[in-house]
Design a protein around this motif. Sequence first.
Motif, PDB file in Angstrom:
ATOM      1  N   ARG A 228       0.836  -1.206   0.000  1.00 20.60           N
ATOM      2  CA  ARG A 228       0.000   0.000   0.000  1.00 20.60           C
ATOM      3  C   ARG A 228       0.873   1.259   0.000  1.00 20.60           C
ATOM      4  NH1 ARG A 228      -2.950  -1.366   3.947  1.00 20.60           N
ATOM      5  NH2 ARG A 228      -4.677  -2.166   2.671  1.00 20.60           N
ATOM      6  N   ALA A 229       1.937   1.239   0.771  1.00 23.76           N
ATOM      7  CA  ALA A 229       2.850   2.388   0.801  1.00 23.76           C
ATOM      8  C   ALA A 229       3.528   2.602  -0.553  1.00 23.76           C
ATOM      9  CB  ALA A 229       3.893   2.183   1.898  1.00 23.76           C
ATOM     10  N   LEU A 230       3.844   1.506  -1.225  1.00 25.19           N
ATOM     11  CA  LEU A 230       4.461   1.627  -2.553  1.00 25.19           C
ATOM     12  C   LEU A 230       3.469   2.198  -3.563  1.00 25.19           C
ATOM     13  CD1 LEU A 230       6.587  -1.640  -2.838  1.00 25.19           C
ATOM     14  CD2 LEU A 230       7.403   0.707  -2.639  1.00 25.19           C
ATOM     15  N   TYR A 231       2.185   1.815  -3.444  1.00 26.68           N
ATOM     16  CA  TYR A 231       1.177   2.384  -4.346  1.00 26.68           C
ATOM     17  C   TYR A 231       1.090   3.896  -4.169  1.00 26.68           C
ATOM     18  CZ  TYR A 231      -1.013  -1.753  -6.427  1.00 26.68           C
ATOM     19  OH  TYR A 231      -1.280  -2.870  -7.181  1.00 26.68           O
ATOM     20  N   LYS A 232       1.094   4.358  -2.911  1.00 21.93           N
ATOM     21  CA  LYS A 232       1.021   5.792  -2.658  1.00 21.93           C
ATOM     22  C   LYS A 232       2.230   6.516  -3.260  1.00 21.93           C
ATOM     23  CE  LYS A 232      -1.585   5.316   1.661  1.00 21.93           C
ATOM     24  NZ  LYS A 232      -1.561   5.548   3.135  1.00 21.93           N
ATOM     25  N   ARG A 233       3.436   5.942  -3.084  1.00 20.26           N
ATOM     26  CA  ARG A 233       4.651   6.571  -3.623  1.00 20.26           C
ATOM     27  C   ARG A 233       4.630   6.578  -5.150  1.00 20.26           C
ATOM     28  NH1 ARG A 233       9.687   3.556  -1.351  1.00 20.26           N
ATOM     29  NH2 ARG A 233      10.666   5.022  -2.803  1.00 20.26           N
ATOM     30  N   ALA A 234       4.148   5.481  -5.718  1.00 21.19           N
ATOM     31  CA  ALA A 234       4.160   5.381  -7.177  1.00 21.19           C
ATOM     32  C   ALA A 234       3.217   6.389  -7.815  1.00 21.19           C
ATOM     33  CB  ALA A 234       3.786   3.971  -7.615  1.00 21.19           C
ATOM     34  N   VAL A 235       2.009   6.517  -7.258  1.00 21.49           N
ATOM     35  CA  VAL A 235       1.031   7.443  -7.824  1.00 21.49           C
ATOM     36  C   VAL A 235       1.523   8.879  -7.708  1.00 21.49           C
ATOM     37  CG1 VAL A 235      -1.296   8.366  -7.477  1.00 21.49           C
ATOM     38  CG2 VAL A 235      -0.935   5.906  -7.472  1.00 21.49           C
ATOM     39  N   THR A 236       2.276   9.176  -6.655  1.00 20.95           N
ATOM     40  CA  THR A 236       2.801  10.525  -6.475  1.00 20.95           C
ATOM     41  C   THR A 236       4.027  10.781  -7.349  1.00 20.95           C
ATOM     42  OG1 THR A 236       2.033  10.434  -4.186  1.00 20.95           O
ATOM     43  CG2 THR A 236       3.568  12.197  -4.735  1.00 20.95           C
ATOM     44  N   SER A 237       4.853   9.765  -7.569  1.00 22.30           N
ATOM     45  CA  SER A 237       6.138   9.952  -8.258  1.00 22.30           C
ATOM     46  C   SER A 237       6.010   9.960  -9.774  1.00 22.30           C
ATOM     47  CB  SER A 237       7.121   8.846  -7.845  1.00 22.30           C
ATOM     48  OG  SER A 237       7.339   8.860  -6.450  1.00 22.30           O
ATOM     49  N   LEU A 238       5.070   9.191 -10.289  1.00 22.20           N
ATOM     50  CA  LEU A 238       4.948   9.147 -11.751  1.00 22.20           C
ATOM     51  C   LEU A 238       4.455  10.492 -12.273  1.00 22.20           C
ATOM     52  CD1 LEU A 238       3.406   5.644 -12.514  1.00 22.20           C
ATOM     53  CD2 LEU A 238       5.734   6.399 -12.902  1.00 22.20           C
ATOM     54  N   PRO A 239       5.043  10.998 -13.353  1.00 18.06           N
ATOM     55  CA  PRO A 239       4.604  12.300 -13.898  1.00 18.06           C
ATOM     56  C   PRO A 239       3.241  12.177 -14.553  1.00 18.06           C
ATOM     57  CG  PRO A 239       6.233  11.301 -15.327  1.00 18.06           C
ATOM     58  CD  PRO A 239       6.148  10.419 -14.120  1.00 18.06           C
ATOM     59  N   PRO A 240       2.495  13.289 -14.619  1.00 19.62           N
ATOM     60  CA  PRO A 240       1.166  13.231 -15.261  1.00 19.62           C
ATOM     61  C   PRO A 240       1.223  12.863 -16.734  1.00 19.62           C
ATOM     62  CG  PRO A 240       1.424  15.244 -13.961  1.00 19.62           C
ATOM     63  CD  PRO A 240       2.763  14.614 -14.036  1.00 19.62           C
ATOM     64  N   THR A 241       2.359  13.038 -17.347  1.00 14.66           N
ATOM     65  CA  THR A 241       2.477  12.708 -18.775  1.00 14.66           C
ATOM     66  C   THR A 241       2.652  11.224 -19.029  1.00 14.66           C
ATOM     67  OG1 THR A 241       4.859  13.154 -18.627  1.00 14.66           O
ATOM     68  CG2 THR A 241       3.436  14.964 -19.340  1.00 14.66           C
ATOM     69  N   SER A 242       2.863  10.433 -17.962  1.00 18.30           N
ATOM     70  CA  SER A 242       3.079   8.996 -18.131  1.00 18.30           C
ATOM     71  C   SER A 242       1.774   8.309 -18.511  1.00 18.30           C
ATOM     72  CB  SER A 242       3.640   8.392 -16.841  1.00 18.30           C
ATOM     73  OG  SER A 242       3.737   6.984 -16.949  1.00 18.30           O
ATOM     74  N   TRP A 243       1.821   7.488 -19.537  1.00 18.01           N
ATOM     75  CA  TRP A 243       0.615   6.786 -19.973  1.00 18.01           C
ATOM     76  C   TRP A 243       0.260   5.638 -19.029  1.00 18.01           C
ATOM     77  CZ3 TRP A 243      -2.400   8.756 -23.599  1.00 18.01           C
ATOM     78  CH2 TRP A 243      -1.851   9.678 -24.495  1.00 18.01           C
ATOM     79  N   GLU A 244       1.185   5.221 -18.170  1.00  9.27           N
ATOM     80  CA  GLU A 244       0.925   4.137 -17.233  1.00  9.27           C
ATOM     81  C   GLU A 244       0.303   4.628 -15.934  1.00  9.27           C
ATOM     82  OE1 GLU A 244       1.326   0.997 -17.785  1.00  9.27           O
ATOM     83  OE2 GLU A 244       2.253   1.165 -19.755  1.00  9.27           O
ATOM     84  N   LEU A 245       0.195   5.944 -15.752  1.00 17.54           N
ATOM     85  CA  LEU A 245      -0.339   6.473 -14.494  1.00 17.54           C
ATOM     86  C   LEU A 245      -1.784   6.046 -14.292  1.00 17.54           C
ATOM     87  CD1 LEU A 245      -0.037   8.226 -12.000  1.00 17.54           C
ATOM     88  CD2 LEU A 245      -0.621  10.223 -13.395  1.00 17.54           C
ATOM     89  N   GLY A 246      -2.587   6.119 -15.318  1.00 18.54           N
ATOM     90  CA  GLY A 246      -3.993   5.738 -15.183  1.00 18.54           C
ATOM     91  C   GLY A 246      -4.165   4.278 -14.813  1.00 18.54           C
ATOM     92  N   SER A 247      -3.424   3.375 -15.477  1.00 19.81           N
ATOM     93  CA  SER A 247      -3.549   1.944 -15.157  1.00 19.81           C
ATOM     94  C   SER A 247      -3.057   1.644 -13.750  1.00 19.81           C
ATOM     95  CB  SER A 247      -2.760   1.121 -16.173  1.00 19.81           C
ATOM     96  OG  SER A 247      -1.378   1.431 -16.101  1.00 19.81           O
ATOM     97  N   LEU A 248      -2.003   2.340 -13.295  1.00 20.06           N
ATOM     98  CA  LEU A 248      -1.504   2.112 -11.936  1.00 20.06           C
ATOM     99  C   LEU A 248      -2.520   2.584 -10.896  1.00 20.06           C
ATOM    100  CD1 LEU A 248       1.036   1.035 -10.522  1.00 20.06           C
ATOM    101  CD2 LEU A 248       1.870   3.364 -10.392  1.00 20.06           C
ATOM    102  N   CYS A 249      -3.183   3.718 -11.148  1.00 19.93           N
ATOM    103  CA  CYS A 249      -4.232   4.186 -10.234  1.00 19.93           C
ATOM    104  C   CYS A 249      -5.379   3.190 -10.157  1.00 19.93           C
ATOM    105  CB  CYS A 249      -4.750   5.544 -10.690  1.00 19.93           C
ATOM    106  SG  CYS A 249      -3.565   6.894 -10.493  1.00 19.93           S
ATOM    107  N   ASN A 250      -5.767   2.635 -11.295  1.00 19.71           N
ATOM    108  CA  ASN A 250      -6.845   1.644 -11.291  1.00 19.71           C
ATOM    109  C   ASN A 250      -6.429   0.369 -10.559  1.00 19.71           C
ATOM    110  OD1 ASN A 250      -8.502   3.350 -12.808  1.00 19.71           O
ATOM    111  ND2 ASN A 250      -7.694   2.578 -14.753  1.00 19.71           N
ATOM    112  N   GLU A 251      -5.170  -0.024 -10.677  1.00 23.60           N
ATOM    113  CA  GLU A 251      -4.679  -1.206  -9.957  1.00 23.60           C
ATOM    114  C   GLU A 251      -4.722  -0.980  -8.450  1.00 23.60           C
ATOM    115  OE1 GLU A 251      -0.892  -2.584 -11.170  1.00 23.60           O
ATOM    116  OE2 GLU A 251      -1.479  -2.923 -13.263  1.00 23.60           O
TER     117      GLU A 251
END
Length: 935
Positions: A465-488
């Motif tokens: 859970r802590a890694l999910y929070k860090r990942a969603v914050t660290s990935l730039p908004p321009t990353s195409w994988e940000l949406g799929s990671l948020c859904n995961e």
Amino acid sequence: MEPPAPAMEASSSTSLPNISQLEEKVAQEPDNYDANMALVNALRKGGEEEKLQDARHEMCNRFPLPEVVWLEWIEDEEKIAEDEEDMAYLKGVFERAIKDYLSVEIWVKYAEFMWKARKSQPQEVEEVYKQAKAATGYHLAEGRKFWTSYRAYKKQLPDCKTEDIRQLYKQELGIPLLGMDETMSEYITWERSTSGKPPQPQLFKSYSRAKEQRDKRMSFEERLAPYAEKSPGIAYPELLQTWDEYISFETKNSKGKRLQAVKLLYERAVSMCFLSDILWKKYFAFVKEKLKDANILENLYQRATRNCPWSADIWIGYLRTVEGSGDTKAYMSAMQKAVQCTSLPPEGLCLVQLEYIDNMRRRLGVGRTVFYPTAEEVEKIAGLRAAFNMCAMGLEGVDDAKAKEEDLYFKFYAYWADIEMRCYGNAEQSRIHWEALLEKNIEDARVWKAYINQEKIFGKLEDARALYKRAVTSLPPTSWELGSLCNEWVRFERERGDLDTLSEARFRATKRINQMEELRRAESERIYREQLKQQATLEAAQKLQQEEAARRRNAQQKIESQADSAESPDEPTGGDEKVPAGAKRKRTPAEHHTDIQQQKRQRQEHSNAMNVEETDVPATSENFIPTSGEKATKIVEQKKADTSQNKWFLKSADKMKERKESCTAFIVGIARGTTDAQLESLFKSHGNITEIRHVRDGKGKSKRYAYIEYSDSKCVDAAVAALNRTIFNGKEISVSRSAPPTQSKKQKGRTAQPEPNTIFIKHLPKVEGDLRTAEAKRQEELRKHFAKCGEIKAVRLATECRKGITFLKKIAYVEFTNPESVRKAIKLSGTHLIGYPDSKPILIMKSCPPSKKTQILKKVPVTKRKGKKGSMISLVPRSVAGRKSKSLSRSSISDASKEDTNGLSKQEKTETGRAQQDKPKSNADFRALLLGKNN
């Protein structure tokens, strides 16, 4: 890393440096090819035999030596060879020489050396000749040297049989080789002197087939010949392309029956381009797919690592091939050579070390499943961790940009972290490696997903859970994988978390997704505004151009109208009748007839004048020819005068046309994709080329034939003799002298000449607006579309009238100043007109307008027969139809023989007859017709 450029010239320089200095330089830089070569040349010139042998051995162990260096070495050893020990040493030199590159001369010298040195052991000599036959017997360019030496050896044997020599001749004559004609003449002479009979017919068939195969390959050999004198090893692009085409042709024609010939071509190719790692990789693929021989493949990889030591892919392929053989000792030896290779770049060395880690993991049998080792097993696999530590040290020396380009950080750290968790059970050390990887690639979504998956499987949910929070914050908004990671993350909390964690995940994920969409929306708006700005600029420019064109057109029309009004007569002609002021005088029938005849005569004179081949001039007030009036007669007469003065030009143009035909070669069978530059490189060796006309269709694709125009007719004969029925780009071409074109059936009846500088365009999109605006707009569009093809002389548009309204037709003509622009414009066929991306692609071809027909055929009215729908059967009885036709024919003859009593003209009589025929008939009229009576 760029490969070293070896200095392959074995001849010594005029001023050689001191031998001690060269020895010191070689000691400091053992992998410097130039320093080693300079030392060998200095020692050879100085005559120091012992040091020269040592230097040659050291150089041979580090580098493959070219043919000229091996021949010098063999020549020096032959001079001092006296006893059996020297002969054995020279044999070892020969055996090492034949392993580096394919050389027919070295093989022949080796076989002849064994022939002279081992006369008492004919079996050993025969074995060497068999090896030489397999290696060089199919060599098209130099294979005849081997066969000549082999026959000479056979003839001097005491137990030589005539049939053995005959079989050697038959084998050689059945292989495509240079010098086959001389060999055939030699065989015929030998056969007649031996048996007194001519050769068998079957031999001539085999010889003809081989000669045909040789002729098909001669074009490739001629293209390879100029590179034989250049420095070997350098992979010139043209040379690589020639070898690729040659090998593809041989592979296609062999069809699995002559794989040895294909292998020989690869050997010849790598002997000329041994610094090309791409060529070596193609050779590997051929051996794996066709030959399927592990020993040949391993030997080939070993040779490739000596020629291209900077290629990590070749080293890795070599290590995997040796691993497949199961020889661990040979694998460790190959690995040691790779690690010690100074030519291997740092990033390549890391890839090789990763390959070694893979090999060690496979040998230890770990990593396939989850493994919880004991203390003894951890000690056993400690070498795996040591290999990772060594690779980590090598990775520190790699440039950051190179490491990211090769994706080394992810390949190494993710691999190590997984091994620490699954093989050693060390979660703490695994997390350290993941964090080290995040420092390098924190914006890489792959790293976050792999790290989170490991924690979900082996770790705790809180850590994931802590890694999910860090990942969603660290990935730039321009990353195409940000949406799929948020859904995961949301799915993870829904399946494994509580309501609070799910709400937090939804809130954070929604916020980041909104930021991402807002940023993308802003970027889309920015791009849209730029497009609008560009479109507004373009429209403003087009409007200015249209206004300028309209201004020029209005000024031109004003000038023309003023010129016409100035030349018009003040008083009417053709009659003495006085007309009141402001009234319009009517023409008499005589004046009407005179004007019609004069207009016909002027149109005929104008047509004759325009048929003259001269430079076309745009229609302006100076050269515009009206259809009537005194001005037209003057301009036509001036045209005739200009034409009579230019008769010498027309005659010379005809002679030039005939001369061009005599200096032109016609080529058919060209491979698709052949460029004009390739045609020029093939034909320029036979003379000076003035023009290349590669015929293409409306879409710009080759029609597989072309015309090559030379400056001299003799060049055409030379090209036909050298290139006819040869292979070019994998296809057999036919070359002949171009014959003058004859009039085809389609051209019969045409009097208009083709326009060499004009193109015809069809499928143009519709233009909105009135005619004048549409013409200006279409003119501007066509000029802009074809501006890059060359200077445009004129644009001609066609119109049509429907229901009293004149529209632009979807065709046009564009005239350039030279034919080269026409060829460039035809290549645009199939494209969309600028400004109409959704319209139908335009079709472009050369303009050849048909002439107007001189005779107007009379339309014969076709009487529709009455009957059932779709039936052509007349319902009138044959007897009645016969009487009707006879009565009509008699009446028409009697009417034609009567005199004209009413004073009507022939045309008026015809019109009157038609009116009577069209008049509706009564029952009495039909009754009279039926009974054959004439009212």
